[in-house]
Write an enzyme that holds these catalytic residues in place. Structure first.
Site, PDB file in Angstrom:
ATOM      1  N   ARG A  93     -17.371   8.786 -12.261  1.00 59.23           N
ATOM      2  CA  ARG A  93     -16.240   9.108 -13.142  1.00 59.23           C
ATOM      3  C   ARG A  93     -15.379  10.256 -12.603  1.00 59.23           C
ATOM      4  NH1 ARG A  93     -20.037   8.466 -17.476  1.00 59.23           N
ATOM      5  NH2 ARG A  93     -19.908   6.330 -18.227  1.00 59.23           N
ATOM      6  N   LYS A 119       9.482  15.061  -4.762  1.00 64.41           N
ATOM      7  CA  LYS A 119       8.467  14.279  -5.478  1.00 64.41           C
ATOM      8  C   LYS A 119       7.754  15.160  -6.505  1.00 64.41           C
ATOM      9  CE  LYS A 119       5.025  10.704  -5.210  1.00 64.41           C
ATOM     10  NZ  LYS A 119       4.358   9.684  -4.430  1.00 64.41           N
ATOM     11  N   ARG A 123       9.552   9.124 -13.669  1.00 61.14           N
ATOM     12  CA  ARG A 123       8.846   8.877 -12.403  1.00 61.14           C
ATOM     13  C   ARG A 123       9.147   7.496 -11.814  1.00 61.14           C
ATOM     14  NH1 ARG A 123       2.751  10.514 -10.349  1.00 61.14           N
ATOM     15  NH2 ARG A 123       2.987   9.461  -8.349  1.00 61.14           N
ATOM     16  N   ASN A 131      10.291   4.543  -7.519  1.00 59.42           N
ATOM     17  CA  ASN A 131      10.100   3.156  -7.098  1.00 59.42           C
ATOM     18  C   ASN A 131      11.392   2.503  -6.636  1.00 59.42           C
ATOM     19  OD1 ASN A 131       7.304   2.942  -7.593  1.00 59.42           O
ATOM     20  ND2 ASN A 131       7.723   2.880  -9.784  1.00 59.42           N
ATOM     21  N   HIS A 136      11.324  -0.564  -4.498  1.00 58.24           N
ATOM     22  CA  HIS A 136       9.951  -1.077  -4.532  1.00 58.24           C
ATOM     23  C   HIS A 136       9.795  -2.378  -5.320  1.00 58.24           C
ATOM     24  CE1 HIS A 136       9.216   2.830  -2.845  1.00 58.24           C
ATOM     25  NE2 HIS A 136       7.906   2.680  -2.835  1.00 58.24           N
ATOM     26  N   HIS A 158       4.654  -1.169   4.508  1.00 62.43           N
ATOM     27  CA  HIS A 158       5.207  -0.795   3.209  1.00 62.43           C
ATOM     28  C   HIS A 158       6.655  -0.279   3.346  1.00 62.43           C
ATOM     29  CE1 HIS A 158       5.351   0.791  -0.865  1.00 62.43           C
ATOM     30  NE2 HIS A 158       5.690   1.963  -0.368  1.00 62.43           N
TER      31      HIS A 158
HETATM   32  P1  NAD Z   1      -1.192   3.141   6.928  1.00 65.18           P
HETATM   33  O1  NAD Z   1      -2.055   3.992   6.127  1.00 65.18           O
HETATM   34  O2  NAD Z   1      -1.591   1.727   7.120  1.00 65.18           O
HETATM   35  O3  NAD Z   1      -1.022   3.832   8.354  1.00 65.18           O
HETATM   36  C1  NAD Z   1      -0.244   3.193   9.321  1.00 65.18           C
HETATM   37  C2  NAD Z   1      -0.950   3.123  10.673  1.00 65.18           C
HETATM   38  O4  NAD Z   1      -0.895   4.402  11.304  1.00 65.18           O
HETATM   39  C3  NAD Z   1      -2.424   2.762  10.595  1.00 65.18           C
HETATM   40  O5  NAD Z   1      -2.673   1.799  11.582  1.00 65.18           O
HETATM   41  C4  NAD Z   1      -3.141   4.068  10.903  1.00 65.18           C
HETATM   42  O6  NAD Z   1      -4.387   3.890  11.503  1.00 65.18           O
HETATM   43  C5  NAD Z   1      -2.174   4.742  11.842  1.00 65.18           C
HETATM   44  N1  NAD Z   1      -2.220   6.194  11.884  1.00 65.18           N
HETATM   45  C6  NAD Z   1      -2.428   7.047  10.858  1.00 65.18           C
HETATM   46  N2  NAD Z   1      -2.231   8.305  11.255  1.00 65.18           N
HETATM   47  C7  NAD Z   1      -1.929   8.261  12.569  1.00 65.18           C
HETATM   48  C8  NAD Z   1      -1.594   9.244  13.525  1.00 65.18           C
HETATM   49  N3  NAD Z   1      -1.476  10.533  13.219  1.00 65.18           N
HETATM   50  N4  NAD Z   1      -1.334   8.835  14.806  1.00 65.18           N
HETATM   51  C9  NAD Z   1      -1.385   7.512  15.129  1.00 65.18           C
HETATM   52  N5  NAD Z   1      -1.652   6.546  14.247  1.00 65.18           N
HETATM   53  C10 NAD Z   1      -1.915   6.908  12.981  1.00 65.18           C
HETATM   54  O7  NAD Z   1       0.298   3.102   6.368  1.00 65.18           O
HETATM   55  P2  NAD Z   1       1.217   4.218   5.701  1.00 65.18           P
HETATM   56  O8  NAD Z   1       2.599   3.816   6.006  1.00 65.18           O
HETATM   57  O9  NAD Z   1       0.768   5.581   6.005  1.00 65.18           O
HETATM   58  O10 NAD Z   1       0.944   4.011   4.131  1.00 65.18           O
HETATM   59  C11 NAD Z   1       1.316   2.842   3.459  1.00 65.18           C
HETATM   60  C12 NAD Z   1       0.572   2.753   2.160  1.00 65.18           C
HETATM   61  O11 NAD Z   1       0.930   3.846   1.315  1.00 65.18           O
HETATM   62  C13 NAD Z   1       0.849   1.500   1.365  1.00 65.18           C
HETATM   63  O12 NAD Z   1      -0.349   0.917   0.930  1.00 65.18           O
HETATM   64  C14 NAD Z   1       1.635   1.982   0.167  1.00 65.18           C
HETATM   65  O13 NAD Z   1       1.460   1.194  -0.965  1.00 65.18           O
HETATM   66  C15 NAD Z   1       1.084   3.363  -0.012  1.00 65.18           C
HETATM   67  N6  NAD Z   1       1.955   4.272  -0.763  1.00 65.18           N
HETATM   68  C16 NAD Z   1       1.407   4.946  -1.821  1.00 65.18           C
HETATM   69  C17 NAD Z   1       2.169   5.855  -2.525  1.00 65.18           C
HETATM   70  C18 NAD Z   1       1.543   6.644  -3.623  1.00 65.18           C
HETATM   71  O14 NAD Z   1       2.261   7.353  -4.341  1.00 65.18           O
HETATM   72  N7  NAD Z   1       0.243   6.591  -3.785  1.00 65.18           N
HETATM   73  C19 NAD Z   1       3.511   6.071  -2.175  1.00 65.18           C
HETATM   74  C20 NAD Z   1       4.042   5.368  -1.082  1.00 65.18           C
HETATM   75  C21 NAD Z   1       3.240   4.464  -0.390  1.00 65.18           C
HETATM   76  N1  GLY Z   2       5.541   5.891  -5.019  1.00 63.36           N
HETATM   77  C1  GLY Z   2       5.863   5.961  -6.403  1.00 63.36           C
HETATM   78  C2  GLY Z   2       5.237   7.102  -7.120  1.00 63.36           C
HETATM   79  O1  GLY Z   2       4.525   7.894  -6.568  1.00 63.36           O
HETATM   80  O2  GLY Z   2       5.442   7.233  -8.308  1.00 63.36           O
END
Ligand code: NAD
Ligand code: GLY
Length: 372
Positions: free
Chosen positions: A124, A238, A252, A256, A259, A276
């Site tokens: 939890r 943010k 908030r 998006n 998105h 993404h």
């Molecule tokens: P990712 O986590 O897949 O990373 C992209 C690639 O970069 C991976 O292959 C990883 O291994 C590599 N990598 C990571 N750090 C590295 C570094 N320093 N040097 C070389 N390679 C490296 O993709 P992302 O773009 O970081 O994240 C996308 C995700 O984030 C999506 O799932 C999306 O939905 C999510 N997201 C979440 C929020 C939120 O508020 N929680 C907001 C925006 C996006």
């Molecule tokens: N990426 C949308 C949010 O964090 O609210």
């Protein structure tokens, strides 16, 4: 070291910090020690990130006196699912991780989102620390406490709001990103340009989009001081939104922007062959097209915005085997749907957006058709 503060109303702590600086991974243990009473650290990462930074982080945690354990997950959006989540839970149980212990996400947004959800649900909730290593994760996903996994039927459908105790963003880690992964982060940076005024913050003399236009060459050359500025300002923007509306009761939703279409694209690609940020970049084009059709923005603002996206090489297209119809259907299986209606965040004025629930199917389809 620059600190952005994120307020978390329901907890004892007044805020948690996002620490932004260079070469901080080698000192991660010391920073983390200041923000959790945990002694046992369970670090979740993947092979790519571990091979680059794993030993550095491990040594620093050991030096700070922590008991350290790592789990490496498979890499990519298609693994942001229940199987990866279960691997984290199983390893946490095997390690006998207790309530007072902590889980660290070392990686991009995928690792951050799954690991955060594991930290929220295991026993939890145990302490959670974000160590984002992609540009996208540093400017966006590690901040604000949205944690989730994907479902085959829709993006991020299973998740929670669970704030980390600390976000430690080391700008130096961005040096090893591929050009493609760097650009993916830029898509979210541009998003912040398009929503800046609605976030309610102003940092530069002129608008953030002006800054992005004027500094394009330095940004594309990944000059550290400019990149650090971008990370700081996007985190400030943010945080200013999350501070006002942590659980997305209203404001908030503007985060998006791009998105609604973006998430549908990711789902229809089965979370493969598109990142993404690339999907969001296409989604922002679609949102500008829709806003033009609805008469919300004039041609000049439309053209300026599309030019800005083009300047940053955000000219991705949807592949032909994903039809507008399937995208439209996918949009109905989204967290943003209200009373069965798709919700769009659309540009209304320069750097301002508004939320709409009344977009006609024909208009949506027309805007989707413009994206091939
Ligand atoms: P990712 O986590 O897949 O990373 C992209 C690639 O970069 C991976 O292959 C990883 O291994 C590599 N990598 C990571 N750090 C590295 C570094 N320093 N040097 C070389 N390679 C490296 O993709 P992302 O773009 O970081 O994240 C996308 C995700 O984030 C999506 O799932 C999306 O939905 C999510 N997201 C979440 C929020 C939120 O508020 N929680 C907001 C925006 C996006
Ligand atoms: N990426 C949308 C949010 O964090 O609210």
């Amino acid at each position: 070291m620059y600190t952005v503060k994120v307020k978390i109303p329901q907890t004892k702590a007044i805020y948690y910090p996002i620490l932004i600086g260079s070469s901080t991974l080698e000192k991660a243990g010391n920073f983390i020690k200041d923000h959790t009473a945990a002694r046992k650290m369970f670090v979740v990462s993947n092979n790519t990130v571990y091979s680059l930074y794993g030993e550095k982080v491990r040594n620093s945690l050991l030096q700070a006196g922590f008991d350290v354990n790592f789990l490496l997950l498979e890499e990519g959006e298609q693994y942001k699912n229940i199987n990866s989540l279960e691997k984290i839970w199983t390893e946490a149980i095997r390690l006998k991780l207790e309530r007072k212990d902590a889980i660290i996400a070392l990686g991009g947004g995928v690792i951050g989102d799954i690991t955060g959800f594991a930290a929220a649900t295991y026993l939890r909730g145990v302490d959670f620390i974000q160590v984002p290593t992609t540009f996208l994760a540093q400017v966006d996903s590690s901040v604000g406490g949205k944690v989730a996994i994907n479902h085959a039927l829709g993006k991020n459908l299973i998740g929670s709001f669970y704030q980390p105790k600390l976000v430690l963003a080391d700008i130096s880690a961005l040096n090893t990103l591929s050009p493609r992964e760097f650009k993916v982060g830029l898509a979210e940076v541009l998003k912040y340009g398009f929503i800046e005024k609605t976030c309610g913050l102003r940092y530069f003399d002129s608008s953030f989009t002006d800054y992005l236009i004027k500094n394009k060459d330095s940004i594309m050359a990944i000059e550290p001081s400019v990149i650090e500025n971008l990370v700081k300002y996007c985190c400030e923007l943010k945080a200013s939104v999350v501070n006002k509306d942590e659980k997305e009761a209203g404001l908030r939703a503007i985060l998006n922007f791009g998105h609604t279409i973006g998430h549908a694209i990711e789902k229809c690609y089965n979370y493969k062959n598109i990142n993404h940020g690339e999907a969001v970049a296409i989604g922002m084009r679609g949102a500008f097209f829709l806003a033009m059709q609805k008469g919300l923005i004039n041609e000049k603002y439309y053209e300026n915005s599309i030019n800005l996206l083009n300047q940053y090489e955000m000219n991705y297209k949807i592949v032909k085997n994903v039809s507008p119809d399937s995208l439209y259907k996918a949009m109905h299986v989204d967290k943003k749907v209200r009373s069965g209606k798709i919700r769009f965040i659309l540009p209304a004025n320069p750097s301002e957006v508004e939320i709409f629930n009344d977009i006609k199917e024909q208009q949506v389809i027309r805007s989707l058709e413009s994206l091939y």
